[in-house]
Design an enzyme around this catalytic site. Structure first.
Site, short mmCIF file in Angstrom:
data_model
loop_
_atom_site.label_atom_id
_atom_site.label_comp_id
_atom_site.label_asym_id
_atom_site.label_seq_id
_atom_site.Cartn_x
_atom_site.Cartn_y
_atom_site.Cartn_z
N LYS A 1 0.82 -1.21 0.00
CA LYS A 1 0.00 0.00 0.00
C LYS A 1 0.86 1.27 0.00
CE LYS A 1 -1.07 -0.30 4.91
NZ LYS A 1 -2.11 -0.65 5.85
N ARG A 2 2.12 1.14 0.39
CA ARG A 2 2.98 2.32 0.37
C ARG A 2 3.48 2.62 -1.03
NH1 ARG A 2 3.10 1.13 5.41
NH2 ARG A 2 3.96 -0.93 5.05
#
Ligand code: GLU
Length: 469
Positions: free
Chosen positions: A235-236
């Site tokens: 998700k980063r």
């Protein structure tokens, strides 16, 4: 035996496309087996959970077709805390678990290694419960744990390599590994279909099932989802939130079709297939165990095809959130009262063949609703050359004289204006397009001018002409 599967997300962030894929696989498997799909929200990590993430999961599932009310649950793991503690107590009482107060440093000092697991120091020291005493599971010294996995065969783990792992922390709270098993047990889960990331947990969990005296479920660990560099989607780094795709204008049908292709394919040389075919043909045991590449470009192409396949009226409806700005979708650059539904309906079929995601509708039609077009300055500089001013003058004169304001007449008129200067239509229409729409690319120009109308078209060309003096 009724098949019971569950989808058990932790509400700790935006709902991940990999999670959506696992949910769909569970959903279809349950349907095929005449079984039950259970939704369980694993909310025991109080520090990281937020109620809005739970709501996000429910609404994302609903969007891809796992609609509220059509499954069992949602249950919340936190509500089952009593059962988790009772199971920990049973394991202690039966001698399958023991208390330990070693710190990590204690273990390191004894083993001389930072990496080695727990050394079993308290196995037979008879430490009782107390503050700071963690409960550890006594793993068997011999034998092996064979995980029966529909996708991976029978991964086998030697028991002596599994450390005596913690099942309840020093404050008495059971850890995820145990809570997850106890929930599956109390909910009568027969098949655990989940991401490959959990495979390392599985032998430990299976030992817990055995120790608690219940037959373990059948497992199916579906492949990890990776980006183009073969890194696990994160998700980063990657766009992983289902909601982000929804806001960009991916259709639920395209999304779920694409998600089901991560590690599996329908028969024949087809990828875009009706959902009913996927529901018929999907086989959990045919899922490829290797990492599955989430190819956003391919998904885009898929979505474009799904958009083109919509009846126009449905396409018009599907565009509404971007035309009005609803929910988390940003409002368009025009005011609500400037929007003209008839004008939109007139150009919708032209837009439908050109956009890959629904949010792209806005830059394609904003010229119709704004009082004056949003001029892309780079496009302006590139297009407006020597001679453009005169060309626009001629275009205005020729358009003013037009009897019928229709695409065909507009085209032949502008063609004639260009021909007088030895210009092909493409070169002639570029400055007109920029003057009227503000951009170099967009919907077919003459149809656009027809819908925009004589007065507004002429006003815009004159304004551009003025800017060139
Ligand atoms: N709550 C876990 C997760 O979101 C799922 C565990 C499981 O499916 O067993 O990763």
């Amino acid at each position: 035996m009724t098949v019971r599967v569950r989808f058990a997300p932790s509400p700790t962030g935006m709902f991940h496309v990999g999670g959506a894929r696992s949910a769909l696989q569970n959903w279809i498997y349950a349907k095929q087996q005449g079984g039950v799909f259970v939704l369980r929200i694993e909310d025991t990590d109080a520090a990281r959970n937020k109620p809005e993430w739970t709501e996000g999961i429910l609404s994302a599932l609903d969007w891809i077709g796992i609609s509220r009310g059509s499954y069992e649950g949602p249950y919340f793991q936190s509500e089952n805390a009593g059962e988790h503690r009772a199971a920990a107590a049973r394991l202690y009482e039966s001698g399958r678990a023991y208390y330990c107060d070693c710190t990590r440093e204690d273990v390191q000092a004894r083993t001389g290694s930072q990496h080695q697991g727990y050394d079993g120091y308290h196995r037979d020291r008879g430490l009782g419960p107390g503050p700071g005493h963690a409960l550890r599971f006594r793993t068997p010294d011999e034998g092996a744990t064979v995980v029966v996995d529909l996708i991976r065969g029978e991964p086998t783990f030697e028991n002596k390599l599994i450390e005596d792992f913690v099942i309840a922390r020093g404050d008495g709270s059971p850890v995820f590994l145990l809570a997850n098993v106890v929930d599956d047990m109390t909910m009568g889960i027969t098949h655990v279909i989940r991401a490959e990331e959990h495979l390392p947990n599985t032998p430990k969990q299976q030992l817990l099932w055995d120790a608690l005296g219940v037959k373990p479920p059948v497992w199916a660990h579906v492949p990890v989802v990776v980006n183009e560099k073969r890194q696990k989607l994160s998700k980063r780094r990657d766009k992983v939130a289902l909601e982000a795709y929804r806001e960009e204008g991916y259709l639920a049908g395209a999304m779920r079709n694409y998600l089901m292709l991560l590690g599996w394919a329908p028969s024949g040389d087809r990828e875009i297939v009706p959902w009913s075919v996927i529901e018929d043909e999907f086989r959990l045991d045919e899922v490829n165990p290797s990492p599955a590449f989430f190819d956003e470009k391919k998904l885009r192409a898929f979505n474009g095809e799904y958009i083109r396949a919509l009846p126009v009226a449905e396409f018009v409806d599907a565009c509404q959130p971007w035309l009005t700005g609803t929910g988390t979708i940003a409002p368009p650059p025009w005011q609500p009262e400037e929007f003209d539904a008839d004008a939109f309906a007139a150009v919708a079929p032209l837009a439908q063949t050109r956009i890959a995601v629904l949010s792209e509708i806005v830059p394609n039609v904003d010229f119709l609703f704004l009082a004056s077009p949003l001029i892309d300055e780079a496009a302006w500089t590139k297009t407006m050359k020597d001679g453009s001013a005169e060309l626009l003058d001629d275009a205005v004169a020729a358009f003013e004289a037009l009897e019928s304001w229709d695409a065909e007449s507009l085209k032949s008129t502008l063609e004639a204006v260009g021909a007088e200067r030895g210009l092909k239509l493409g070169k002639t229409q570029a400055p007109v397009r920029v003057a009227v729409t503000g951009r170099t690319v967009g919907l077919p120009l003459f149809e656009s001018l027809e819908v925009l109308g004589r007065e507004r078209t002429l006003t815009r060309i004159r304004a551009a002409r003025l800017r060139l003096t």
